[in-house]
Scaffold this active site. Structure first.
Site, mmCIF file in Angstrom:
data_model
loop_
_atom_site.group_PDB
_atom_site.id
_atom_site.type_symbol
_atom_site.label_atom_id
_atom_site.label_comp_id
_atom_site.label_asym_id
_atom_site.label_seq_id
_atom_site.Cartn_x
_atom_site.Cartn_y
_atom_site.Cartn_z
ATOM 1 N N HIS A 151 0.834 -1.206 0.000
ATOM 2 C CA HIS A 151 0.000 0.000 0.000
ATOM 3 C C HIS A 151 0.875 1.265 0.000
ATOM 4 O O HIS A 151 0.731 2.135 -0.859
ATOM 5 C CB HIS A 151 -0.916 -0.028 1.233
ATOM 6 C CG HIS A 151 -1.766 1.186 1.394
ATOM 7 N ND1 HIS A 151 -3.114 1.194 1.124
ATOM 8 C CD2 HIS A 151 -1.475 2.447 1.790
ATOM 9 C CE1 HIS A 151 -3.606 2.400 1.342
ATOM 10 N NE2 HIS A 151 -2.627 3.185 1.763
ATOM 11 N N GLU A 152 1.788 1.313 0.952
ATOM 12 C CA GLU A 152 2.623 2.518 1.052
ATOM 13 C C GLU A 152 3.532 2.649 -0.164
ATOM 14 O O GLU A 152 3.812 3.756 -0.632
ATOM 15 C CB GLU A 152 3.440 2.508 2.347
ATOM 16 C CG GLU A 152 2.596 2.516 3.632
ATOM 17 C CD GLU A 152 1.523 3.589 3.667
ATOM 18 O OE1 GLU A 152 1.690 4.650 3.022
ATOM 19 O OE2 GLU A 152 0.484 3.374 4.321
HETATM 20 ZN ZN ZN Z 1 -2.793 5.253 2.033
#
Ligand code: ZN
Length: 680
Positions: free
Chosen positions: A471-472
């Site tokens: 995600h990051e």
């Molecule tokens: Zn995010």
């Protein structure tokens, strides 16, 4: 700026982290603010300073100089918190806020931008430049540029106060999180805990110089207890401490209470919205978003709730039944849900996140994740060991494209440690910018809070943590692969809040593909990939209780939206929260729960009347991934289209236009429902 002994005052390619001291911060900030103010005074006094090259480009460079001084400071404040840095950080915040307000309310600057927007030159600008100017004009209006006299002064006062209150809110949460721990001497009390949670607690105790096991409210430690401790008392104790952080309840009641801050923040936001002619703060918030109106967002959230509520209630009922079979006496409490949830997951799918850890050693996961962006976008990632950072745990990587051009770089700070803010995030260190032939390479901070290596064993991730990392990294790719040349609309800059999670949530989908799992997994001792049997169970468990989790996200989103849309209509935030829970929640938290007092997203961060953005963007990301499912996961043309239409475009066009350019149509909710197992 001149070359001096203050590292923040020198131009740098990468921030000189090892040399930055708290005493450097204020002089550097004062200096850059003074120089920027002088430059602005010069610009507005010069009638010839108009148009893009002689005005906008210069304003952009002033912004960037300030960012270069402040970004490493603000970053250090998050990852290497100290008394001295905190003091200076807080002393400096009002100065920045004051400067930003001055610019935002400077009628002469506003006029220069309007002149450009009305000029013949405007039509000659490229699409990113026009978007940038339109964004700036909107920000001027939303920052009170059209206010007069007392209203203008009041507006500035509110902005300044809100910046302080937000920071204080987050600080209270941090202090409350670190202000509690539990030392256990008798191992028998820790029955049920997996070895990883015990090892972490032992290491934490050792570092603190105490006997036994120490538990804290940092995520890995907290989750280890609430998900696994057989002792119900222990779970209740840690849940109570966690869910009452920064409130008038629980073990540290009243010590860092955020309730008065919440009241003041809400009152000031409402007043501010009123000054700008909005009926409430939610309307003001949506003026900057992809969604158009409060009712559009509200309908979207309640629609999702309607479509998932029956499944969520069924999930809950099944959990309660299961808990009874396991011998639970009395009602199912909030501190029982993660525990029995994990047990039920293990029974149904014979799988615990803990079983997966040995297969996901961090170095292997990173290699596989980097391979993936090679397959999708033709990019290559290389570690660099010659870059100074803020901590020995931090690594530095460089991204090259298929033509061997350096596209971007990032710092990776993976492990939880004292004086580091919890959670995971990506932040902008340096933004892409073109000056003539020179392109400044974008640099990102990627920060997570995984369990550190213990002894000679590498950091081992759960699949949830793998997903967080992807995600990051997705945010990071958006920031680093941008081809936009103007700072304010490059990468994540200028992207609507409710669309900004598209690239990050898009990346999460890959953690569920067998091909990708093969390349990110490898047992840290035996080296074998995640066995098919475990992967199948993991996949089957993907939507385990997902409707219950969705109900929680909807509870937070609706609470946040209505809290800002219905100011003054509820006796207290708690009363509204209780009412929203009646409508959409399937788990009733205990009366002492003060979730809102730790809701940093909306009180300490930028998600006010915008928490819904996660779900909104999930519709976009699920639908975008759907195109890969349709065309073949590693279809090169689809990968290239996502790179070129979404990742490289940053905030240079409205998110809806970019989405339609990639997908060939407007977003549809179907893929999200299908991925969540909620499709009819
Ligand atoms: Zn995010």
């Amino acid at each position: 700026m001149n070359d001096t002994s203050n590292p923040l005052m020198n131009h740098y390619n990468l921030p000189p982290f090892a040399a930055i001291r708290p005493e450097h911060v204020e002089p550097a900030l004062d200096q850059v603010l003074m120089e920027n103010r002088a430059a602005i005074t010069g610009l507005v006094a010069d009638d010839a300073a108009t148009g893009w090259d002689r005005f906008v480009a210069i304003m952009e460079s002033l912004d960037e100089r300030l960012h270069r001084v402040w970004s490493p400071v603000s970053h250090l404040n998050s990852v290497m918190d100290s008394e001295a840095l905190r003091d200076v950080y807080e002393r400096c915040l009002p100065k920045i806020s004051e400067y930003a307000t001055e610019i935002a309310q400077n009628p002469k600057l506003y006029e220069r931008y309007r002149l450009l927007a009305d000029s013949d030159e405007f039509a000659q600008l490229d699409v990113a430049q026009r978007q940038l100017v339109n964004n700036v004009l909107r920000e001027f209006r939303l920052n009170g540029a059209e206010l007069e006299g007392a209203d203008k002064a009041r507006f500035a006062e509110i902005k300044k106060r809100l910046a302080l209150l937000s920071n204080q809110f987050s600080r209270n949460v941090l202090d409350a999180t670190h202000g509690w721990h539990l030392d256990i001497i008798n191992e028998a009390e820790l029955a049920g805990l997996p070895e990883s949670a015990l090892a972490l607690a032992r290491q934490t105790a050792e570092r603190a110089g105490v006997q036994g096991w120490r538990f804290t409210l940092d995520a890995p430690s907290y989750l280890g207890l609430v998900e696994y401790a057989d002792s119900r008392d222990l779970r209740e104790q840690v849940y109570t401490a966690f869910s009452t952080r920064a409130s008038d309840q629980g073990p540290n009641a009243g010590q860092w209470d955020n309730a008065p801050l919440i009241d003041e923040i809400l009152q000031l936001r409402h007043e501010m919205a009123g000054l700008l002619g909005f009926a409430n703060y939610a309307e003001l918030s949506l003026a900057r978003k992809m969604a158009d109106t409060v009712s559009e967002v509200s309908d979207f959230l309640y629609d999702l709730s309607g479509r998932s509520r029956d499944v969520a209630l069924k999930d809950r009922q099944m959990l309660e039944q299961f808990a009874r079979q396991q011998g639970l006496d009395g009602p199912l409490q909030a501190w029982d849900i993660p525990y029995y949830g994990e047990k039920l997951r293990q029974q149904q799918y014979a799988l615990s996140q803990e079983q997966l850890r040995p297969y996901f050693p961090l170095p292997k996961v990173l290699d596989g994740m980097f391979d993936l962006i090679g397959r999708l976008y033709g990019m290559r990632v290389e570690a660099r060991n010659d870059v100074e950072t803020w901590h020995d745990d931090v690594r530095f990587f460089q991204i090259y494209d298929a033509d061997n051009q350096a596209r971007g770089a990032f710092y990776l700070d993976c492990y939880a440690r004292p004086h580091k803010r919890g959670g995971a995030w990506m932040d902008d260190c340096i933004t892409r910018k073109r000056s003539g032939d020179h392109v400044q390479q974008p640099v990102a901070y990627l920060v997570c809070n995984f369990s550190p290596p213990v002894g000679s064993q590498p950091s081992l991730l759960t699949h949830d943590e793998v997903t967080t990392l992807f995600h990051e990294f997705g945010h990071g790719l958006h920031h680093m692969l941008t081809q936009v040349d103007y700072v304010s609309v490059a990468g994540i800059n200028g992207v609507e809040w409710d669309a900004v999670e598209l690239p990050s949530q898009f990346m999460e989908n890959w953690c569920w593909q067998r091909d990708v799992v093969d390349s990110i997994s490898g047992h840290y001792q035996a080296g074998d990939r995640l066995p098919a049997e475990l992967f199948d169970k993991l996949y089957a468990a993907r939507n385990f209780q997902s409707a219950m989790q969705l109900a929680r996200q909807l509870e937070f989103s609706i609470f946040d939206l209505r809290l800002h849309a219905e100011y003054g209509q509820w006796p207290s935030p708690q009363a509204l929260l209780d009412s929203v829970r009646q409508e959409v929640a399937v788990v009733e938290p205990p009366h002492f729960n003060r979730f809102q007092n730790g809701f940093s997203h909306i009180f300490g961060g930028g998600y006010a009347a915008g928490y819904y953005s996660y779900k909104w963007a999930e519709v976009l990301s699920a639908d975008a991934f759907g195109k890969f499912e349709e065309n073949g996961l590693f279809d090169q043309a689809t990968g290239r289209a996502f790179l070129e239409e979404i990742l490289e475009r940053g905030g240079s066009q409205p998110a809806m236009e970019l989405f339609v350019a990639f997908r060939g149509r407007k977003p549809s909710i179907d893929a999200l429902l299908r991925h969540s197992g909620l499709a009819a």
